[in-house]
Design an enzyme around this catalytic site. Sequence first.
Site, mmCIF file in Angstrom:
data_model
loop_
_atom_site.group_PDB
_atom_site.id
_atom_site.type_symbol
_atom_site.label_atom_id
_atom_site.label_comp_id
_atom_site.label_asym_id
_atom_site.label_seq_id
_atom_site.Cartn_x
_atom_site.Cartn_y
_atom_site.Cartn_z
ATOM 1 N N TYR A 258 27.252 29.955 6.121
ATOM 2 C CA TYR A 258 28.520 29.296 6.414
ATOM 3 C C TYR A 258 29.683 29.896 5.633
ATOM 4 C CZ TYR A 258 25.810 25.577 8.677
ATOM 5 O OH TYR A 258 24.967 24.866 9.500
ATOM 6 N N ASP B 144 21.251 21.834 6.696
ATOM 7 C CA ASP B 144 22.059 21.167 7.711
ATOM 8 C C ASP B 144 21.165 20.637 8.828
ATOM 9 O OD1 ASP B 144 24.176 20.265 9.210
ATOM 10 O OD2 ASP B 144 25.133 22.209 9.456
ATOM 11 N N LYS C 39 12.969 31.112 5.118
ATOM 12 C CA LYS C 39 12.253 31.948 6.087
ATOM 13 C C LYS C 39 11.963 33.293 5.435
ATOM 14 C CE LYS C 39 11.506 31.704 10.064
ATOM 15 N NZ LYS C 39 10.203 31.450 10.764
ATOM 16 N N ASP D 40 10.831 26.491 9.996
ATOM 17 C CA ASP D 40 10.357 25.989 11.285
ATOM 18 C C ASP D 40 9.133 25.091 11.103
ATOM 19 O OD1 ASP D 40 8.994 28.231 10.408
ATOM 20 O OD2 ASP D 40 8.807 29.148 12.392
ATOM 21 N N ASP E 275 19.507 16.403 9.167
ATOM 22 C CA ASP E 275 19.780 15.592 10.352
ATOM 23 C C ASP E 275 18.477 15.159 11.013
ATOM 24 O OD1 ASP E 275 22.477 15.673 9.986
ATOM 25 O OD2 ASP E 275 22.943 16.535 11.944
#
Length: 370
Positions: free
Chosen positions: A143, A251, A194, A227, A255
């Site tokens: 970001y 992020d 990852k 994942d 959620d």
Amino acid sequence: MPANKKLLMLPGDGIGPEVMREVVRIIEWMDRKRRARFDIVEDLVGGACIDARGTPISPQTVTRAKEADAVLFGAVGGPKWDTLGFDMRPEISILTLRRELGLFANLRPAKVLDPLVNASTLKPEIVKGLDLMIVRESTGGIYFGEPRGVETLPDGTKRGINTEVYTTPEIERVARVAFDLARTRQRRVCSVEKANVMESGLLWRQTVQALRDRDYADVELSHMYADNCAMQLVRNPRQFDVIVTTNLFGDLLSDLASMLTGSLGMLPSATLGAPDESGRRHALYEPIHGSAPDIAGKNQANPMAELLSFAMLLRYSFDMQEDAELIERACTNVLASGLRTPDVMAPGCAKVGTHVMGEAVLRELEKLAA
């Protein structure tokens, strides 16, 4: 009783002002009961600031945030401002505050309260008793990384560029927050990245492991690909205690974890900076729900997430553990009594609005504090 707790309140847009008003009532109650006094300043951010000042956040507001002991945020955004350019989006206000105040560690709890165990879309036996904390790095990663932007290629097509980048100090400081939190909980941290396909992920894994081995041998550390973590949060969320992860993955995963609890309207968050020599740190607290423009002004918003964000503020910025727990117990007891805002409505419960829910929490505080 001196008002030595400087608090900046930024209600923002949509339901932000409505839920913030319920926090003000709690603060007034604390003042009347001589539990604490706050020196409060209120200011504009987001769409409200764009309309009044032509910018999502003014330099004066940033200065006020730096001078405050803590910032309590509502919500920003709405269809009215959706067509503005990227630099004028209401959401820029929160990114600016994170950057200017150095708020690098976002704390997102996902806790299933017993009265709401059936509000989750998952089976009760999967989520009952869930109490996990996601620590998301919030000032680095994709970001904020450079280079970024959209460029025109020689053939006339365009290419969008964002860069995932982390340094050792950035990783270590957020990992320290996670390890320190774990020491107050179950002493378990799961670091998520990852590392199998991203060099930045490999550095993240190596850095977190080295920090644990050097300074936190008393905390159990595991590693997981992002994942797989998403799948495991749905499969068996109670296996986690503290999750620490990057800005992008945090992020997404926070959620996902929030919906295990049944409603975004119930969940608070905190974003912390580094402590100075006195131990004081910049901090911002906000509910994770958005501005919900579809119900703004209709007295339907759930104020619990804002109230619980204020409880986190008391705990992490002012070390007022007893008062934080008092507010949390009051919220749980009100839900157990059967009162519900529309987002957590269930058969056999009484549907109430924002103001009545806030009033019920106040009444419960009176009982608990008696």
